[in-house]
Design a protein around this motif. Structure first.
Motif, PDB file in Angstrom:
ATOM      1  N   ILE A   1     -32.792   3.429 -19.007  1.00 53.71           N
ATOM      2  CA  ILE A   1     -32.846   2.087 -18.440  1.00 53.71           C
ATOM      3  C   ILE A   1     -32.234   1.999 -17.048  1.00 53.71           C
ATOM      4  CG2 ILE A   1     -32.282  -0.336 -18.804  1.00 53.71           C
ATOM      5  CD1 ILE A   1     -34.197   0.813 -20.835  1.00 53.71           C
ATOM      6  N   VAL A   2     -31.063   2.599 -16.862  1.00 53.48           N
ATOM      7  CA  VAL A   2     -30.377   2.481 -15.568  1.00 53.48           C
ATOM      8  C   VAL A   2     -31.202   3.116 -14.455  1.00 53.48           C
ATOM      9  CG1 VAL A   2     -28.319   3.097 -14.236  1.00 53.48           C
ATOM     10  CG2 VAL A   2     -28.101   2.399 -16.635  1.00 53.48           C
ATOM     11  N   ASN A   3     -31.582   4.383 -14.655  1.00 56.00           N
ATOM     12  CA  ASN A   3     -32.373   5.079 -13.625  1.00 56.00           C
ATOM     13  C   ASN A   3     -33.721   4.410 -13.405  1.00 56.00           C
ATOM     14  OD1 ASN A   3     -30.353   6.945 -13.236  1.00 56.00           O
ATOM     15  ND2 ASN A   3     -31.270   8.513 -14.549  1.00 56.00           N
ATOM     16  N   GLN A   4     -34.350   3.978 -14.491  1.00 58.96           N
ATOM     17  CA  GLN A   4     -35.666   3.347 -14.372  1.00 58.96           C
ATOM     18  C   GLN A   4     -35.569   1.974 -13.724  1.00 58.96           C
ATOM     19  OE1 GLN A   4     -36.889   3.786 -18.448  1.00 58.96           O
ATOM     20  NE2 GLN A   4     -37.693   5.843 -18.123  1.00 58.96           N
ATOM     21  N   PHE A   5     -34.465   1.299 -13.919  1.00 57.79           N
ATOM     22  CA  PHE A   5     -34.268   0.013 -13.246  1.00 57.79           C
ATOM     23  C   PHE A   5     -34.157   0.233 -11.735  1.00 57.79           C
ATOM     24  CE2 PHE A   5     -31.688  -3.478 -11.573  1.00 57.79           C
ATOM     25  CZ  PHE A   5     -32.350  -4.584 -12.094  1.00 57.79           C
ATOM     26  N   ILE A   6     -33.405   1.263 -11.334  1.00 57.96           N
ATOM     27  CA  ILE A   6     -33.266   1.569  -9.908  1.00 57.96           C
ATOM     28  C   ILE A   6     -34.606   1.999  -9.318  1.00 57.96           C
ATOM     29  CG2 ILE A   6     -32.191   3.153  -8.253  1.00 57.96           C
ATOM     30  CD1 ILE A   6     -29.779   3.282 -10.168  1.00 57.96           C
ATOM     31  N   GLU A   7     -35.316   2.868 -10.032  1.00 59.88           N
ATOM     32  CA  GLU A   7     -36.645   3.298  -9.577  1.00 59.88           C
ATOM     33  C   GLU A   7     -37.612   2.123  -9.536  1.00 59.88           C
ATOM     34  OE1 GLU A   7     -37.944   5.895  -8.338  1.00 59.88           O
ATOM     35  OE2 GLU A   7     -36.642   7.587  -8.794  1.00 59.88           O
ATOM     36  N   GLY A   8     -37.440   1.198 -10.473  1.00 55.47           N
ATOM     37  CA  GLY A   8     -38.288   0.009 -10.506  1.00 55.47           C
ATOM     38  C   GLY A   8     -38.107  -0.835  -9.264  1.00 55.47           C
ATOM     39  N   ILE A   9     -36.861  -0.965  -8.815  1.00 56.68           N
ATOM     40  CA  ILE A   9     -36.587  -1.716  -7.587  1.00 56.68           C
ATOM     41  C   ILE A   9     -37.244  -1.024  -6.399  1.00 56.68           C
ATOM     42  CG2 ILE A   9     -34.769  -2.435  -5.980  1.00 56.68           C
ATOM     43  CD1 ILE A   9     -32.957  -2.854  -8.399  1.00 56.68           C
ATOM     44  N   ILE A  10     -37.160   0.308  -6.365  1.00 60.06           N
ATOM     45  CA  ILE A  10     -37.815   1.064  -5.285  1.00 60.06           C
ATOM     46  C   ILE A  10     -39.328   0.829  -5.323  1.00 60.06           C
ATOM     47  CG2 ILE A  10     -38.344   3.377  -4.411  1.00 60.06           C
ATOM     48  CD1 ILE A  10     -35.590   4.258  -5.409  1.00 60.06           C
ATOM     49  N   GLY A  11     -39.887   0.833  -6.542  1.00 56.43           N
ATOM     50  CA  GLY A  11     -41.320   0.562  -6.686  1.00 56.43           C
ATOM     51  C   GLY A  11     -41.692  -0.817  -6.166  1.00 56.43           C
ATOM     52  N   ILE A  12     -40.855  -1.808  -6.473  1.00 53.06           N
ATOM     53  CA  ILE A  12     -41.091  -3.171  -5.996  1.00 53.06           C
ATOM     54  C   ILE A  12     -41.020  -3.223  -4.474  1.00 53.06           C
ATOM     55  CG2 ILE A  12     -40.142  -5.506  -5.911  1.00 53.06           C
ATOM     56  CD1 ILE A  12     -41.601  -4.957  -8.468  1.00 53.06           C
ATOM     57  N   VAL A  13     -40.069  -2.483  -3.896  1.00 55.63           N
ATOM     58  CA  VAL A  13     -39.936  -2.441  -2.433  1.00 55.63           C
ATOM     59  C   VAL A  13     -41.193  -1.861  -1.801  1.00 55.63           C
ATOM     60  CG1 VAL A  13     -38.711  -1.319  -0.518  1.00 55.63           C
ATOM     61  CG2 VAL A  13     -37.418  -2.317  -2.420  1.00 55.63           C
ATOM     62  N   ILE A  14     -41.712  -0.773  -2.383  1.00 55.86           N
ATOM     63  CA  ILE A  14     -42.931  -0.144  -1.857  1.00 55.86           C
ATOM     64  C   ILE A  14     -44.105  -1.115  -1.903  1.00 55.86           C
ATOM     65  CG2 ILE A  14     -44.659   1.663  -2.276  1.00 55.86           C
ATOM     66  CD1 ILE A  14     -42.343   3.443  -3.262  1.00 55.86           C
ATOM     67  N   ILE A  15     -44.255  -1.773  -3.049  1.00 55.13           N
ATOM     68  CA  ILE A  15     -45.342  -2.746  -3.193  1.00 55.13           C
ATOM     69  C   ILE A  15     -45.164  -3.895  -2.208  1.00 55.13           C
ATOM     70  CG2 ILE A  15     -46.394  -4.421  -4.767  1.00 55.13           C
ATOM     71  CD1 ILE A  15     -45.659  -2.497  -7.071  1.00 55.13           C
ATOM     72  N   SER A  16     -43.918  -4.361  -2.046  1.00 60.38           N
ATOM     73  CA  SER A  16     -43.633  -5.485  -1.152  1.00 60.38           C
ATOM     74  C   SER A  16     -43.958  -5.141   0.295  1.00 60.38           C
ATOM     75  CB  SER A  16     -42.161  -5.892  -1.269  1.00 60.38           C
ATOM     76  OG  SER A  16     -41.855  -6.313  -2.577  1.00 60.38           O
ATOM     77  N   ILE A  17     -43.665  -3.894   0.688  1.00 63.56           N
ATOM     78  CA  ILE A  17     -43.957  -3.461   2.056  1.00 63.56           C
ATOM     79  C   ILE A  17     -45.448  -3.583   2.345  1.00 63.56           C
ATOM     80  CG2 ILE A  17     -44.072  -1.428   3.563  1.00 63.56           C
ATOM     81  CD1 ILE A  17     -41.375  -0.560   2.334  1.00 63.56           C
ATOM     82  N   TYR A  18     -46.261  -3.253   1.345  1.00 61.23           N
ATOM     83  CA  TYR A  18     -47.705  -3.294   1.545  1.00 61.23           C
ATOM     84  C   TYR A  18     -48.289  -4.702   1.466  1.00 61.23           C
ATOM     85  CZ  TYR A  18     -48.435   1.707   1.862  1.00 61.23           C
ATOM     86  OH  TYR A  18     -48.439   2.999   2.312  1.00 61.23           O
ATOM     87  N   ILE A  19     -47.660  -5.581   0.706  1.00 59.56           N
ATOM     88  CA  ILE A  19     -48.232  -6.924   0.585  1.00 59.56           C
ATOM     89  C   ILE A  19     -47.682  -7.893   1.623  1.00 59.56           C
ATOM     90  CG2 ILE A  19     -48.614  -6.615  -1.888  1.00 59.56           C
ATOM     91  CD1 ILE A  19     -46.240  -8.451  -2.404  1.00 59.56           C
ATOM     92  N   ILE A  20     -46.661  -7.461   2.394  1.00 61.83           N
ATOM     93  CA  ILE A  20     -46.073  -8.366   3.367  1.00 61.83           C
ATOM     94  C   ILE A  20     -47.057  -8.711   4.486  1.00 61.83           C
ATOM     95  CG2 ILE A  20     -45.062  -6.592   4.863  1.00 61.83           C
ATOM     96  CD1 ILE A  20     -42.585  -8.441   5.089  1.00 61.83           C
ATOM     97  N   ILE A  21     -47.944  -7.755   4.820  1.00 62.73           N
ATOM     98  CA  ILE A  21     -48.921  -8.011   5.885  1.00 62.73           C
ATOM     99  C   ILE A  21     -49.930  -9.083   5.476  1.00 62.73           C
ATOM    100  CG2 ILE A  21     -50.793  -6.999   7.271  1.00 62.73           C
ATOM    101  CD1 ILE A  21     -49.198  -4.419   7.350  1.00 62.73           C
TER     102      ILE A  21
END
Length: 232
Positions: free
Chosen positions: A59-79
């Motif tokens: 859970i801990v590692n996957q939660f951190i990786e999940g935030i990174i995943g959200i950041v990646i997705i957010s970078i692409y949808i910000i445009i």
């Protein structure tokens, strides 16, 4: 490849246990971000050639990786989101100008600009929705967050795989709608008894977990397909 994505979860001999745990995680707000990390772990397994089991929970590692995943997705949808916001600024201004006869022409022009931005928003949304699976998988493959900006590589892979990704999205959407209708009907029955409301929420959490495994498997496989075709 698409059909295998929907069956992937059931390759694991402990899939029932994992589905139950995944349902609990998916039902808890904030904590369910860990499912994005679970999807990234799924991509890791697929890229490593492991297809007979799904990831274990961390859970801990996957939660951190999940935030990174959200950041990646957010970078692409910000445009596309930025284009939409700018478009609505023009739309709001056009209404104010159209009300005045002296500026009505300018108001119409601003409304046309809004339509242009709306079209650009839709095109960019489609483009980035197609490239996100490639970007996530490329990040997993390289282990570098900066790799999501290697646009030449990403678009080269996308050229080989965009149709598969589009078809996957269409089938996944249809499957989600069907499953949600079925689950909603079951959940409605459970919700009739206050004590069973948590069970209804848990069922929707399991759907989130299932979508996570389906998507993670497909993202990994489609990335491998694109890379292999580039290397031919």
């Amino acid at each position: 490849m698409i059909s295998e994505s929907f069956k992937y979860m059931f390759n694991d001999e402990n899939w029932k246990k994992k589905l139950a745990i995944g349902g609990i995680i998916g039902a808890i707000p904030i904590l369910n971000l860990a499912l994005y990390g679970y999807m990234i772990d799924t991509i890791k397994l697929v890229l490593g050639g492991v297809e007979d089991k799904s990831p274990e929970f961390n859970i801990v590692n996957q939660f951190i990786e999940g935030i990174i995943g959200i950041v990646i997705i957010s970078i692409y949808i910000i445009i596309p989101i930025s284009l939409l916001i700018i478009g609505y600024v023009f739309l709001g201004g056009s209404f104010l100008l159209i009300l005045d006869d002296k500026t009505a022409g300018l108001g119409v022009m601003m409304m046309l600009i809004f339509i242009l931005f709306l079209i650009l928003y839709m095109l960019c949304s489609i483009l980035f929705a197609l490239i996100i699976p490639i970007a996530l998988s490329h990040y997993v493959n390289t282990g570098k967050l900066s790799s999501i900006f290697e646009f030449k590589t990403l678009f080269s892979i996308l050229k080989k795989t965009w149709l598969d990704i589009l078809i996957f999205y269409i089938i996944l959407t249809i499957a989600i709608v069907i499953l949600e209708v079925i689950i909603y009907m079951v959940a409605l029955i459970f919700a009739m008894t206050v004590i069973l409301i948590p069970v209804a929420i848990w069922i929707f959490g399991m759907l989130m977990y299932y979508i996570t495994t389906v998507s993670g498997y497909f993202y990994g496989k489609i990335y491998l397909k694109g890379v292999n075709e580039l290397n031919k």
